[in-house]
Design a protein around this motif. Sequence first.
Motif, PDB file in Angstrom:
ATOM      1  N   LYS A  47       0.848  -0.680  -0.215  1.00 16.97           N
ATOM      2  CA  LYS A  47      -0.405  -0.208   0.049  1.00 16.97           C
ATOM      3  C   LYS A  47       1.108   1.404  -0.407  1.00 16.97           C
ATOM      4  CE  LYS A  47      -3.969  -2.546   2.533  1.00 16.97           C
ATOM      5  NZ  LYS A  47      -4.498  -2.074   4.016  1.00 16.97           N
ATOM      6  N   ILE A  48       1.572   1.283   0.538  1.00 18.89           N
ATOM      7  CA  ILE A  48       2.620   2.849   1.248  1.00 18.89           C
ATOM      8  C   ILE A  48       3.477   2.729  -0.228  1.00 18.89           C
ATOM      9  CG2 ILE A  48       5.404   2.164   2.363  1.00 18.89           C
ATOM     10  CD1 ILE A  48       3.169   4.701   3.456  1.00 18.89           C
ATOM     11  N   SER A  49       3.898   1.520  -1.374  1.00 20.89           N
ATOM     12  CA  SER A  49       5.048   2.275  -1.846  1.00 20.89           C
ATOM     13  C   SER A  49       3.748   2.178  -3.378  1.00 20.89           C
ATOM     14  CB  SER A  49       5.346   0.058  -2.251  1.00 20.89           C
ATOM     15  OG  SER A  49       4.476  -0.274  -2.954  1.00 20.89           O
ATOM     16  N   GLU A  50       2.620   1.999  -3.558  1.00 23.06           N
ATOM     17  CA  GLU A  50       1.555   2.911  -3.962  1.00 23.06           C
ATOM     18  C   GLU A  50       1.541   4.365  -4.258  1.00 23.06           C
ATOM     19  OE1 GLU A  50      -1.567   0.411  -4.352  1.00 23.06           O
ATOM     20  OE2 GLU A  50      -0.624  -0.856  -5.553  1.00 23.06           O
ATOM     21  N   MET A  51       1.949   4.824  -2.507  1.00 22.77           N
ATOM     22  CA  MET A  51       1.128   6.658  -2.432  1.00 22.77           C
ATOM     23  C   MET A  51       2.685   7.579  -2.315  1.00 22.77           C
ATOM     24  SD  MET A  51      -0.068   5.791   1.779  1.00 22.77           S
ATOM     25  CE  MET A  51       0.585   7.916   1.666  1.00 22.77           C
ATOM     26  N   GLU A  52       1.966   8.544  -3.342  1.00 26.20           N
ATOM     27  CA  GLU A  52       3.172  10.128  -3.675  1.00 26.20           C
ATOM     28  C   GLU A  52       3.291  10.875  -2.557  1.00 26.20           C
ATOM     29  OE1 GLU A  52       0.755  12.120  -6.425  1.00 26.20           O
ATOM     30  OE2 GLU A  52       0.237  10.376  -7.350  1.00 26.20           O
ATOM     31  N   ASP A  53       4.519  10.708  -3.005  1.00 25.90           N
ATOM     32  CA  ASP A  53       5.522  11.725  -2.134  1.00 25.90           C
ATOM     33  C   ASP A  53       5.403  11.174  -0.709  1.00 25.90           C
ATOM     34  OD1 ASP A  53       6.400  14.313  -2.100  1.00 25.90           O
ATOM     35  OD2 ASP A  53       5.293  15.324  -1.044  1.00 25.90           O
ATOM     36  N   VAL A  54       6.306   9.432  -0.898  1.00 25.02           N
ATOM     37  CA  VAL A  54       6.332   8.798   0.623  1.00 25.02           C
ATOM     38  C   VAL A  54       7.061   8.264   0.066  1.00 25.02           C
ATOM     39  CG1 VAL A  54       5.281   7.811   2.282  1.00 25.02           C
ATOM     40  CG2 VAL A  54       4.160   9.057   1.292  1.00 25.02           C
ATOM     41  N   LYS A  55       8.391   8.378   1.239  1.00 24.55           N
ATOM     42  CA  LYS A  55       9.621   7.007   0.132  1.00 24.55           C
ATOM     43  C   LYS A  55       9.875   5.894   1.843  1.00 24.55           C
ATOM     44  CE  LYS A  55      13.140   6.471  -2.293  1.00 24.55           C
ATOM     45  NZ  LYS A  55      14.306   7.581  -1.782  1.00 24.55           N
ATOM     46  N   LEU A  56      10.227   4.632   2.043  1.00 21.38           N
ATOM     47  CA  LEU A  56      10.663   4.606   2.225  1.00 21.38           C
ATOM     48  C   LEU A  56      12.278   3.992   2.807  1.00 21.38           C
ATOM     49  CD1 LEU A  56      10.304   1.606   4.587  1.00 21.38           C
ATOM     50  CD2 LEU A  56      10.473   0.164   2.458  1.00 21.38           C
ATOM     51  N   ILE A  57      12.377   4.234   4.366  1.00 16.34           N
ATOM     52  CA  ILE A  57      13.669   4.788   4.279  1.00 16.34           C
ATOM     53  C   ILE A  57      14.475   3.927   5.520  1.00 16.34           C
ATOM     54  CG2 ILE A  57      13.908   7.348   3.960  1.00 16.34           C
ATOM     55  CD1 ILE A  57      13.854   7.806   7.162  1.00 16.34           C
ATOM     56  N   GLY A  58      13.769   3.101   5.461  1.00 15.66           N
ATOM     57  CA  GLY A  58      14.339   2.233   6.932  1.00 15.66           C
ATOM     58  C   GLY A  58      13.911   1.251   7.533  1.00 15.66           C
ATOM     59  N   HIS A  59      13.830   0.750   8.446  1.00 15.35           N
ATOM     60  CA  HIS A  59      12.899  -0.353   9.040  1.00 15.35           C
ATOM     61  C   HIS A  59      13.323   0.014  10.727  1.00 15.35           C
ATOM     62  CE1 HIS A  59      16.714  -2.887   7.908  1.00 15.35           C
ATOM     63  NE2 HIS A  59      16.518  -3.487   9.359  1.00 15.35           N
ATOM     64  N   ILE A  60      12.567  -0.730  11.754  1.00 16.84           N
ATOM     65  CA  ILE A  60      12.673  -0.878  13.176  1.00 16.84           C
ATOM     66  C   ILE A  60      13.128  -2.117  12.949  1.00 16.84           C
ATOM     67  CG2 ILE A  60      11.601  -0.638  14.977  1.00 16.84           C
ATOM     68  CD1 ILE A  60      11.296   1.921  14.121  1.00 16.84           C
ATOM     69  N   THR A  61      14.385  -1.940  14.568  1.00 18.48           N
ATOM     70  CA  THR A  61      14.522  -2.883  15.037  1.00 18.48           C
ATOM     71  C   THR A  61      14.684  -3.040  16.419  1.00 18.48           C
ATOM     72  OG1 THR A  61      17.212  -1.962  15.376  1.00 18.48           O
ATOM     73  CG2 THR A  61      15.977  -3.049  12.991  1.00 18.48           C
ATOM     74  N   LYS A  62      15.385  -4.304  17.576  1.00 15.14           N
ATOM     75  CA  LYS A  62      15.643  -4.750  18.611  1.00 15.14           C
ATOM     76  C   LYS A  62      16.007  -2.859  19.358  1.00 15.14           C
ATOM     77  CE  LYS A  62      15.472  -9.186  18.461  1.00 15.14           C
ATOM     78  NZ  LYS A  62      16.146 -10.787  19.250  1.00 15.14           N
ATOM     79  N   GLU A  63      15.508  -2.710  20.419  1.00 12.40           N
ATOM     80  CA  GLU A  63      16.476  -1.846  20.946  1.00 12.40           C
ATOM     81  C   GLU A  63      18.434  -2.067  21.215  1.00 12.40           C
ATOM     82  OE1 GLU A  63      15.550   1.314  24.559  1.00 12.40           O
ATOM     83  OE2 GLU A  63      15.654  -1.030  24.894  1.00 12.40           O
ATOM     84  N   SER A  64      18.347  -3.615  21.656  1.00 13.06           N
ATOM     85  CA  SER A  64      20.092  -4.039  21.624  1.00 13.06           C
ATOM     86  C   SER A  64      20.600  -3.538  20.563  1.00 13.06           C
ATOM     87  CB  SER A  64      19.455  -5.531  21.942  1.00 13.06           C
ATOM     88  OG  SER A  64      19.608  -5.436  20.945  1.00 13.06           O
ATOM     89  N   LEU A  65      20.361  -3.033  19.640  1.00  8.38           N
ATOM     90  CA  LEU A  65      21.148  -2.708  17.824  1.00  8.38           C
ATOM     91  C   LEU A  65      21.582  -1.449  17.749  1.00  8.38           C
ATOM     92  CD1 LEU A  65      19.149  -5.945  15.437  1.00  8.38           C
ATOM     93  CD2 LEU A  65      21.669  -6.122  16.944  1.00  8.38           C
TER      94      LEU A  65
END
Length: 356
Positions: free
Chosen positions: A313-331
């Motif tokens: 869904k998000i990949s089809e949205m205009e003017d939105v960019k995927l920049i990364g992802h959430i990880t464990k706090e320890s990382l």
Amino acid sequence: MDIASLGEFGLIDRLTNNLQPKNSSTLYGVGDDCAVLNYPDKCVLVTTDMLIEGVHFNLTYTDLRNLGYKSAMVNISDIFAMNGTPRQLTVSMALSKKFNVEDIERFYEGLKAACDKWQVDIVGGDTTSSFTGLAISITCIGEASKEEIVYRNGAKETDLICVSGDLGAAYMGLQLLERENAVYYQQVEEAKKKNNRKALEELRDFQPDFAGKEYLLQRQLKSEARGDIIRQLKEAGIRPTSMMDVSDGLSSELIHICTQSKVGCRIFEKNLPIDYQTAVMAEELNMNVTTCALNGGEDYELLFTLPIGDYAKISEMEDVKLIGHITKESLGRILVTRDDNEFELKAQGWNPLKGE
């Protein structure tokens, strides 16, 4: 017209006599000791910001109409950042004697334009005197159902990290304005030292060099709240797990989300959205454009996380960019550079209480 000739209540009447409520939640606006609002089935969102002359804006190059527009938008942006709908706004100002009635009317023109864009009612405020210039305090009130509200503390491991628009342009716009302002005052001082009256007269028509950098100026002087992104998210059936607006810099905001959600993150330098004019200006000033994108404030873009299942869904949205992802706090909170080196993110964005 001198403000003192109208007095406080005369000025308020002049600025607000044509305000008509747009929202059913506004039962009574300007004109009494309090506005009367009614939210029978919604949670109420309230946000306040202060803008101080010499700290947040410079009237040498900031037009009062744009300042009014920006003053409203930065508060409206906070309501959108909670996945809410802005409804009402109050405005308070402390004014020095250098301002006249027409100046404040121009400020209100911008304020009203921003409120009209998002159907927000101006319902009150206050005016008083100041010995040091202009101080502005805006409070924006919004609404959302309990289920719709998005906090900073909801990010989960494997969530995607997204940002709207582009980053660093407002900061580059500020650098450009400050540079040209410094050039102007340097020329004035040189003319004064030489007692060159002709040069001083010519400097009254001083024109800064802004060619090809108009976008940067717009991003700094006329901020926009990203209600269009909130609309797109709702239309796509996406409810972010956490969200903030980027007012103090991407790195600072992302660290806020990670801290409150007790998670880590990985973002990728190659994915940071940067406008061409921003990159050119950074090179011209011998600044690292990635540093500007991470730490430059006042973009007022939306930074948000969402479940990995919403990727399509998000990949089809205009003017939105995927920049990364959430990880464990320890990382940790990691920036992965273009050459695959890893660095810990640091909160180096705008800090209004930091000493010089």
